[in-house]
Design an enzyme around this catalytic site. Structure first.
Site, mmCIF file in Angstrom:
data_model
loop_
_atom_site.group_PDB
_atom_site.id
_atom_site.type_symbol
_atom_site.label_atom_id
_atom_site.label_comp_id
_atom_site.label_asym_id
_atom_site.label_seq_id
_atom_site.Cartn_x
_atom_site.Cartn_y
_atom_site.Cartn_z
ATOM 1 N N CYS A 189 62.577 5.095 -34.804
ATOM 2 C CA CYS A 189 63.738 4.127 -34.938
ATOM 3 C C CYS A 189 64.376 3.281 -34.545
ATOM 4 O O CYS A 189 64.396 3.695 -32.910
ATOM 5 C CB CYS A 189 64.964 4.909 -36.305
ATOM 6 S SG CYS A 189 65.544 6.046 -35.511
ATOM 7 N N ASP A 190 64.935 1.926 -34.348
ATOM 8 C CA ASP A 190 65.321 1.697 -33.008
ATOM 9 C C ASP A 190 66.409 2.302 -33.066
ATOM 10 O O ASP A 190 67.015 3.139 -33.831
ATOM 11 C CB ASP A 190 65.654 0.217 -33.261
ATOM 12 C CG ASP A 190 65.449 -0.396 -32.662
ATOM 13 O OD1 ASP A 190 66.294 0.079 -30.907
ATOM 14 O OD2 ASP A 190 65.337 -1.561 -32.657
ATOM 15 N N TRP A 191 67.494 2.383 -31.479
ATOM 16 C CA TRP A 191 68.278 3.395 -31.228
ATOM 17 C C TRP A 191 69.372 3.309 -32.559
ATOM 18 O O TRP A 191 69.646 2.028 -32.878
ATOM 19 C CB TRP A 191 69.137 2.549 -30.025
ATOM 20 C CG TRP A 191 68.592 3.278 -28.573
ATOM 21 C CD1 TRP A 191 69.189 4.112 -27.694
ATOM 22 C CD2 TRP A 191 67.109 3.767 -28.736
ATOM 23 N NE1 TRP A 191 67.842 4.283 -26.860
ATOM 24 C CE2 TRP A 191 66.630 4.113 -27.011
ATOM 25 C CE3 TRP A 191 65.256 4.009 -29.739
ATOM 26 C CZ2 TRP A 191 65.315 5.216 -26.990
ATOM 27 C CZ3 TRP A 191 63.987 4.468 -29.133
ATOM 28 C CH2 TRP A 191 64.216 4.332 -27.936
ATOM 29 N N TRP A 192 69.549 3.971 -32.722
ATOM 30 C CA TRP A 192 71.268 4.867 -33.925
ATOM 31 C C TRP A 192 70.714 3.321 -34.921
ATOM 32 O O TRP A 192 71.649 3.213 -36.071
ATOM 33 C CB TRP A 192 72.654 3.800 -33.359
ATOM 34 C CG TRP A 192 72.852 4.678 -32.409
ATOM 35 C CD1 TRP A 192 73.414 6.120 -32.096
ATOM 36 C CD2 TRP A 192 72.260 4.073 -30.919
ATOM 37 N NE1 TRP A 192 73.130 5.918 -30.846
ATOM 38 C CE2 TRP A 192 73.530 5.143 -29.942
ATOM 39 C CE3 TRP A 192 72.562 3.669 -30.075
ATOM 40 C CZ2 TRP A 192 73.383 4.843 -28.874
ATOM 41 C CZ3 TRP A 192 72.770 2.689 -28.696
ATOM 42 C CH2 TRP A 192 72.657 3.585 -27.954
ATOM 43 N N GLY A 193 69.143 3.258 -35.368
ATOM 44 C CA GLY A 193 69.049 2.097 -36.401
ATOM 45 C C GLY A 193 68.632 2.937 -38.153
ATOM 46 O O GLY A 193 67.625 3.045 -38.812
#
Length: 517
Positions: free
Chosen positions: A98-102
């Site tokens: 996932c993208d950061w904190w996504g």
């Protein structure tokens, strides 16, 4: 960001599949994630193809999902985008992260095929995943599959670390970068004044106008920011081609982000009169001053994230990312524009090089308008009026409006060219390389041109018509909207009723009617 084969050997294909808006993309802690509504055909035809090329041809080690939703489902937990299309159709066997904190769930993620939560330590796994396993929402076999893919990536990275680092700044690579900078350049408007290609002789006098000649836009900022070995500026490349005695330089105006220009909308304190109040102090201080400290800094780059709201009666004062937290207005440009106009009259061919830069194009932000910054449009119009042979070159990674396009004979668009930006642009000007690029996106004539009805989550379109009762009696009428699919692949009626609205009008009454479809 798509790594197109065959140039990618070890890169991650970022943001599967659709991310058309960056505004609030990082606000994963509030319910403000933008949502894209995409029909399946629209998703598969123009969008998925570019990712399919990257995955099938270069076999990347990892792909990354985007923050937002598509048709109500977050990309990071959509089995169609993670499992069905990449792994089943494309036979992709790499990692999905996932993208950061996504990410926004646990069992939905694992079951969809999301392998790695970033960054660590994880928030949605550990104990939560253990409970999901005990409640049989996630099977051990599904977890094992993700673990195998994570370990596969670890082994690949460890093997790559043991290989010696090769010097990539070679003459061969420099030549390749120079070519890949020039070839994608787009000739937006034909060579109407017959000035291209330029000639390398001592008789022709050129004017190099614009701040991008010496300070070009070589790349975007943030995640795309990479320090190059060197930067070939268009100015230095032009000197290599014809020498310093064949041209005159003029700033024209700045296109980079500074304090705003002093426009007529600025008024004096306590009145509606245009202008500014200036105070000059010519006396040296006798002792230490108790003046208020306006600004101090200790870092070159700082990110501020706000996860709360200000009280309604508070006026927020802050600056956008990339700007120093200082306030004021900038004077100038008018004199530089006049100078550029005078120089344009004196030479044979003026060449304006301007556009956007990393100040405006970087991850996590949308531009506030499609126009070029500051007074660039005014500069182009006035220089072109002074010399009809003016060549316009814009640098940008996204679309810009060009209200002056009909008045200029030659318009060229160059993308961000990295370290060989200067050589690539000059090679186009002097005919060493043919500008054979084509636009991968639409450059609208103005902001009102692009249709926005498809951006509505419900795909609603409103049609307005005027209706007048010219009779002597009250009357009623039904306004009907018929449509025809001019390119349908299946047999359809010549006219299809899509919407209607009944209205009542008094004698002589004129009414504007809006019909929604």
């Amino acid at each position: 960001m798509t790594v197109l084969a065959p140039w990618a050997l070890w890169e991650k294909t970022k943001d599967v599949m659709v991310l058309e808006q960056q505004y609030q993309s990082m606000c994963t802690w509030i319910a403000a994630i933008p949502e894209n509504m995409k029909r399946h055909r629209h998703l598969c035809d123009p969008v998925v193809l570019q990712f399919a090329v990257a995955v099938r041809e270069s076999n990347p080690w990892a792909v990354m999902t985007a923050y937002h939703k598509i048709n109500g489902v977050h990309c990071s937990e959509d089995p169609r985008l993670i499992r069905d299309i990449p792994r089943s159709e494309w036979k992709y066997d790499g990692l999905v992260l996932c993208d950061w904190w996504g990410i926004y769930s646990t069992s939905e993620l694992i079951n969809a095929g999301m392998d790695l939560e970033m960054p660590g330590p994880t928030d949605w796994r550990c104990k939560i995943l253990a409970w999901a396993t005990r409640s049989r929402k996630v099977s051990i076999e599904t977890i094992d599959s993700s673990v195998r893919r994570v370990l596969k990536l670890v082994n690949r990275v460890l093997a790559a670390q043991s290989e010696p680092v090769k010097d990539s700044d070679t003459e061969k690579n420099r030549a390749l970068l120079r070519e890949t900078t020039a070839v994608p350049v787009v000739l937006l408007k034909k060579n109407e004044a017959n000035v291209l290609p330029l000639v390398k002789d001592s008789k022709t006098r050129y004017a190099l106008i614009g701040d991008h000649w010496k300070n070009p836009a070589v790349a975007g900022d943030d995640s795309s920011e990479v320090t190059p070995y060197y930067v070939s500026t268009p100015y230095s490349a032009f000197v290599e081609a014809v020498g310093e005695d064949s041209f005159i330089c003029a700033m024209g105006c700045y296109s980079h982000k500074f304090a705003p220009l002093l426009y007529s909308t600025i008024t004096q304190p306590g009145s509606d009169a245009h202008g500014m109040l200036l105070e000059f102090f010519n006396k040296d201080p006798n002792g230490s001053s108790d003046a208020e400290l306006l600004y101090t800094t200790t870092t070159e780059k700082t990110d501020l994230k706000f996860a709360d709201s200000l009280p309604p009666d508070t006026v927020p004062e802050y600056t956008s990312s990339g700007s120093a937290p200082s306030r004021g207005s900038r004077w100038g440009c008018a004199g530089w524009i006049r100078e550029a106009v005078e120089i344009a009259r004196q030479v044979d061919i003026p060449v304006i090089l301007t556009g956007l830069s990393a100040d405006y194009e970087y991850e996590g932000i949308d531009r506030k308008s499609l126009g070029l910054p500051g007074r660039v449009d005014e500069l182009i119009e006035r220089v072109t009026e002074a010399n009809p042979k003016t060549i316009i070159i814009t640098e940008a990674g996204t679309a810009t409006t060009m209200p002056w396009a009909d008045k200029t004979p030659t318009v060229i668009h160059s993308w961000f060219g990295r370290q060989e930006t200067g050589h690539g642009i000059v090679d186009i000007l002097f005919g060493d390389v043919n500008p054979s690029g084509r636009l991968p996106l639409t450059f609208p004539r103005n902001l009102e041109v692009p249709p926005v009805y498809e951006s509505d989550p419900k795909h609603i379109m409103t049609i307005s018509v005027s209706l007048k009762n010219t009779g002597q009696c009250p009357g009623a009428e039904i306004v009907q909207v018929y449509v025809k699919d001019v390119s349908s692949s299946v047999q359809r009626p010549r006219k299809e009723l899509k919407s209607f609205k009944k209205v009542h009008l008094a004698p002589g009454e004129n009414m504007k009617i809006e019909v929604t479809s």
